[in-house]
Design a protein around this motif. Structure first.
Motif, PDB file in Angstrom:
ATOM      1  N   LEU A  67       0.976  -1.157  -0.136  1.00 52.39           N
ATOM      2  CA  LEU A  67      -0.129  -0.207  -0.036  1.00 52.39           C
ATOM      3  C   LEU A  67       0.958   1.238  -0.241  1.00 52.39           C
ATOM      4  N   THR A  70       2.620   1.688  -3.267  1.00 50.65           N
ATOM      5  CA  THR A  70       1.993   2.170  -4.312  1.00 50.65           C
ATOM      6  C   THR A  70       1.636   3.772  -3.948  1.00 50.65           C
ATOM      7  N   ALA A  71       1.321   4.232  -2.938  1.00 46.01           N
ATOM      8  CA  ALA A  71       1.395   5.726  -2.624  1.00 46.01           C
ATOM      9  C   ALA A  71       2.302   6.363  -2.962  1.00 46.01           C
ATOM     10  N   ILE A  74       2.582   6.918  -6.768  1.00 48.00           N
ATOM     11  CA  ILE A  74       1.533   7.821  -7.380  1.00 48.00           C
ATOM     12  C   ILE A  74       2.388   9.277  -7.050  1.00 48.00           C
ATOM     13  N   SER A  75       2.565   9.647  -5.847  1.00 50.48           N
ATOM     14  CA  SER A  75       2.657  10.658  -5.549  1.00 50.48           C
ATOM     15  C   SER A  75       4.367  11.239  -5.983  1.00 50.48           C
ATOM     16  N   LEU A 155      -3.003   3.286 -11.260  1.00 51.70           N
ATOM     17  CA  LEU A 155      -1.926   4.426 -10.843  1.00 51.70           C
ATOM     18  C   LEU A 155      -1.990   5.623 -11.586  1.00 51.70           C
ATOM     19  N   GLY A 158      -4.648   7.513 -10.005  1.00 54.86           N
ATOM     20  CA  GLY A 158      -4.055   8.301  -8.901  1.00 54.86           C
ATOM     21  C   GLY A 158      -3.550   9.434  -9.163  1.00 54.86           C
ATOM     22  N   SER A 193      -3.506   8.704   2.152  1.00 51.37           N
ATOM     23  CA  SER A 193      -3.319   7.504   1.052  1.00 51.37           C
ATOM     24  C   SER A 193      -2.529   6.465   1.635  1.00 51.37           C
ATOM     25  N   ARG A 194      -1.786   6.643   2.715  1.00 51.17           N
ATOM     26  CA  ARG A 194      -1.011   5.716   3.102  1.00 51.17           C
ATOM     27  C   ARG A 194      -1.810   4.631   4.322  1.00 51.17           C
ATOM     28  N   SER A 218      -4.777   4.747  -3.452  1.00 51.27           N
ATOM     29  CA  SER A 218      -3.563   3.593  -3.224  1.00 51.27           C
ATOM     30  C   SER A 218      -4.301   2.298  -2.699  1.00 51.27           C
ATOM     31  N   ASN A 219      -5.610   2.354  -2.240  1.00 54.38           N
ATOM     32  CA  ASN A 219      -5.795   1.053  -1.595  1.00 54.38           C
ATOM     33  C   ASN A 219      -6.406   0.170  -2.682  1.00 54.38           C
TER      34      ASN A 219
END
Lengths: 264, 285
Positions: A67, A70-71, A74-75, A155, A158, A193-194, A218-219
Motif C-alpha cells: 500500500l 503504491t502511494a 503515485i505521489s 496508478l 491516482g 493515502s498511506r 492507493s488502496n
C-alpha cells in the motif's frame, strides 16, 4: 495548436528542466536524499507498529508495504510532472504573474501545468516500485499481466486525482486572493493515502473514502495486486477520477474568467 | 572592513537591568506584532494540522483493534500523546527562524545589529518566544475541535511533578528548537542556500524527536541511543512526561541531559557566530 505541437512544447520544457537541474547537481542530490529519508521514515513507522501488533485493520505488514509503496509511486510521479507547477499556480494568480500564462498561444491549463518537471521525484518512484516488488515477493504473489496492466491504469487514475485535488485548491486563489498556505492542505490530505481503507470509520469514511478519493487511489490498486482483479473497484476508481478531474478543470476555467491580474 | 564581534550575550557594560529588560520587552512586543501579521496563515496551518492528527489517530486506533496495549501503553495514552504533540509543535517548534536568520545574513540586514547595542541571539530568541506565543493562540481552536471528538481518549496528568517538569523541560525544549534553527541560520555565513540542509535535518529531527511515533516503541537499544541525541529533548521529552510515558525516576536524569544539550548548542552557536563574522562581508543592508 494540435496535439503534436503540445507534445513538442512539453518535451521542450522537460528538456529545459533537466538541463537546469543538472546545473545545480548538488541541490538535486540533497533533495533526492531528503525525499528518500522521508520515505524510509514512513517504512520505519510500519516496521515499528508491526513489531508490536500483527495486523493493522486486517492488513498484514507486507500488505501495508504494498500500500505504502503504491502511494509513493503515485505521489512521486505526480511530483515529477505536475506538483511544482500547480503549487506555483496560486502564487501566480495572487501576484498577477498568471498574465504570462494566458497570453501564451495554448490552453492555459496545459501551459501552466507543464511548464517544468521536477527531476527529484522520478528516482524515488522507483524506490516505491522496489518496495512494492519486494513486499510482493515476501507475500509470495505473482500477478499476471492483466493485474499489472490494471494496476498501472489505476496508478494513472491516482495521479489524475492528485492533479484534480491540487488544482482545485490552487484554483481557490481566484476567489481567495489574500490567503497563502492553502496549498499545504494538499500535503496533509494525501497522507491518508498511506492508510488502509478498513481503518476509516464514520465521518472520515464518508469524507476521505467516498467523497474525496484520497484513500482509494492507493488502496484499490494495492488490493488489485494482492487479491486479483475486481471490476467494481476499477469502475469506482475511474468514475471518481473522472468526476474529480472534470470538476477541477471546470473550476479552473470558471475561475480564470474572474482573473483580474494585479499590480501591472 | 573590520567589524566588531557584536554585543556580549547578556546586557551591555554599564547598562542597568531595567534598561535591559525594557529593551527586550519592546522587542517582544515587536515580535508579537510581526507574528500577528500572519495570523490567518497561521490559523489555516493550525487547522490543517488537524488532518495530521487525524492520520495518527486513525492509524493508531486501527493498530489497537484487538489489542489493549502497545509498548505498555493503552490507546488513551497513545492518542493523548499525539494531541499533546500537536500542542507542543505550535508552542515550541522553530518554523521559519532558520530562514529568517539566513536571509538577514544574505541580504545584509544583520549589519544593523552589528552597529547597535543589541545582541543578535537575544533579539532572535525574544522574537522567537513572541511568535510562539501567537502560534499557541492559533492552535487552541483546532485542539478544542479535536477534543470534541477525542475527549474520551485524552487524559491530563494528575501528578503535580509532571506539570512542573513539563514547564521546565518544555522551556528548555523551546530553547533547543531555537538554538538549532539559529545555528542552521548562521550557516548562511558560509553557504548561499541552506534550504536543502534545513529540510534534510528536518526529516531526521521529525523522526528522532518522536513526531512520527512515540520513541519508546523503538527496539530498546535504538531507544537508548535516541536518548543521547539532542532531538529527543527538543520535542519528545516534554511530550512524553506530559502524556505519562516517563516516570519521575526516568525523567530526572533526562533533565540534566537536556540542560547539557542547551549549553552545548549555545556554545556551538557562539563559535559559529564568531567565525561566521570573520567571513561576513556585510554586503547590502
Amino acid at each position: 495548436m494540435n496535439l503534436k505541437q503540445y507534445l513538442k512544447i512539453w518535451v521542450a520544457s522537460m528538456r529545459y528542466s533537466i538541463v537546469r537541474t543538472m546545473m545545480f547537481r548538488f541541490d538535486f542530490l540533497v533533495w533526492l536524499a531528503v525525499d528518500f529519508v522521508w520515505m524510509m521514515v514512513n517504512i520505519l513507522l510500519i516496521e515499528v507498529i508491526f513489531s508490536h501488533v500483527d495486523n493493522l485493520a486486517g492488513w498484514g505488514k507486507y500488505e501495508m508495504l504494498v500500500l505504502i509503496g503504491t502511494a509513493m509511486i503515485i505521489s512521486r510521479i505526480f511530483d515529477f510532472f505536475f506538483m511544482g507547477n500547480l503549487l506555483e499556480l496560486g502564487g501566480k494568480i495572487r501576484l498577477g504573474e498568471f498574465d504570462f500564462t494566458i497570453i501564451q498561444p495554448g490552453n492555459p491549463l496545459f501551459m501552466v501545468s507543464t511548464r517544468k518537471v521536477d527531476l527529484e521525484g522520478l528516482p524515488n518512484a522507483f524506490v516505491g516500485l522496489g518496495v512494492v516488488i519486494y513486499s510482493m515477493g515476501k507475500l509470495g504473489l505473482e500477478p499476471h499481466v492483466g493485474q499489472i496492466f490494471l494496476y498501472a491504469l489505476m496508478l494513472i487514475c491516482g495521479i489524475l486525482v492528485h492533479f484534480g485535488v491540487l488544482l482545485t485548491i490552487a484554483s481557490a486563489s481566484f476567489w481567495i486572493v489574500s490567503t497563502e498556505g492553502t496549498e499545504n492542505g494538499y500535503f496533509n490530505l494525501f497522507q491518508f493515502s498511506r492508510l488502509p481503507r478498513s481503518a476509516f470509520k464514520g465521518v472520515f469514511n464518508f469524507l476521505l473514502v467516498y467523497f474525496l478519493p484520497v484513500v482509494i487511489i492507493s488502496n484499490l490498486p494495492a488490493r488489485t495486486l494482492i487479491d486479483g482483479i475486481n471490476w467494481i473497484h476499477m469502475l469506482w476508481l475511474t468514475t471518481a477520477t473522472g468526476l474529480w478531474f472534470f470538476f477541477a478543470c471546470s473550476l479552473f476555467s470558471y475561475g480564470s474568467r474572474r482573473y483580474t491580474s494585479a499590480s501591472s | 572592513m573590520k567589524i566588531g564581534v557584536g554585543a556580549p550575550a547578556i546586557g551591555l557594560p554599564g547598562e542597568g537591568l531595567s534598561h535591559f529588560l525594557a529593551k527586550y520587552w519592546f522587542i517582544f512586543l515587536l515580535g508579537l506584532q510581526n507574528a500577528f501579521i500572519y495570523r490567518w496563515n497561521l490559523l489555516i496551518r493550525a487547522s490543517f494540522s488537524l488532518l495530521n492528527l487525524a492520520v495518527a489517530v486513525i492509524l493508531w486506533m486501527a493498530a489497537f483493534r484487538g489489542q489493549t496495549e502497545i509498548g505498555g501503553y493503552g490507546m488513551e495514552q497513545t492518542i493523548s500523546y499525539f494531541i499533546v504533540l500537536m500542542f507542543f509543535n505550535y508552542a515550541i517548534s522553530a518554523f521559519t527562524e532558520d530562514y529568517q536568520i539566513a536571509t538577514d545574513i544574505r541580504m545584509g540586514t544583520i549589519n544593523q545589529f552589528l552597529l547597535k547595542p543589541m545582541n543578535y541571539l537575544g533579539y532572535r530568541m525574544t522574537t522567537f518566544f513572541a511568535s510562539r506565543f501567537v502560534s499557541v493562540l492559533a492552535v487552541i481552536a483546532p485542539i478544542g475541535v479535536s477534543l470534541l471528538f477525542l475527549s474520551a481518549y485524552f487524559y491530563l496528568p494528575d501528578e503535580s511533578w509532571r506539570w512542573t517538569l513539563v514547564l521546565v523541560t518544555g522551556t528548555m525544549a523551546a530553547m533547543l528548537q531555537f538554538l538549532f534553527a539559529y545555528c542552521f541560520g548562521l550557516l548562511a555565513f558560509w553557504f548561499l542556500e541552506i534550504r536543502g540542509l534545513v529540510i534534510f535535518s528536518l526529516a531526521v529531527e521529525t523522526f528522532l524527536s518522536g513526531q512520527i511515533f512515540p520513541l519508546d516503541l523503538l527496539p530498546a537499544s535504538l531507544y537508548r541511543i535516541s536518548q543521547f541525541l539532542p532531538f529527543y529533548y527538543q520535542m519528545y521529552f516534554p511530550v512524553a512526561i506530559f502524556s505519562g510515558r516517563l516516570s519521575l525516576h526516568e525523567a530526572l536524569p533526562g533533565v540534566v541531559f537536556q540542560a547539557a544539550w542547551v549549553l552545548a548548542l549555545f556554545g556551538i552557536s557562539q563559535i559559529l557566530w564568531r567565525f561566521g563574522l570573520r567571513q561576513h562581508t556585510a554586503v547590502g543592508g
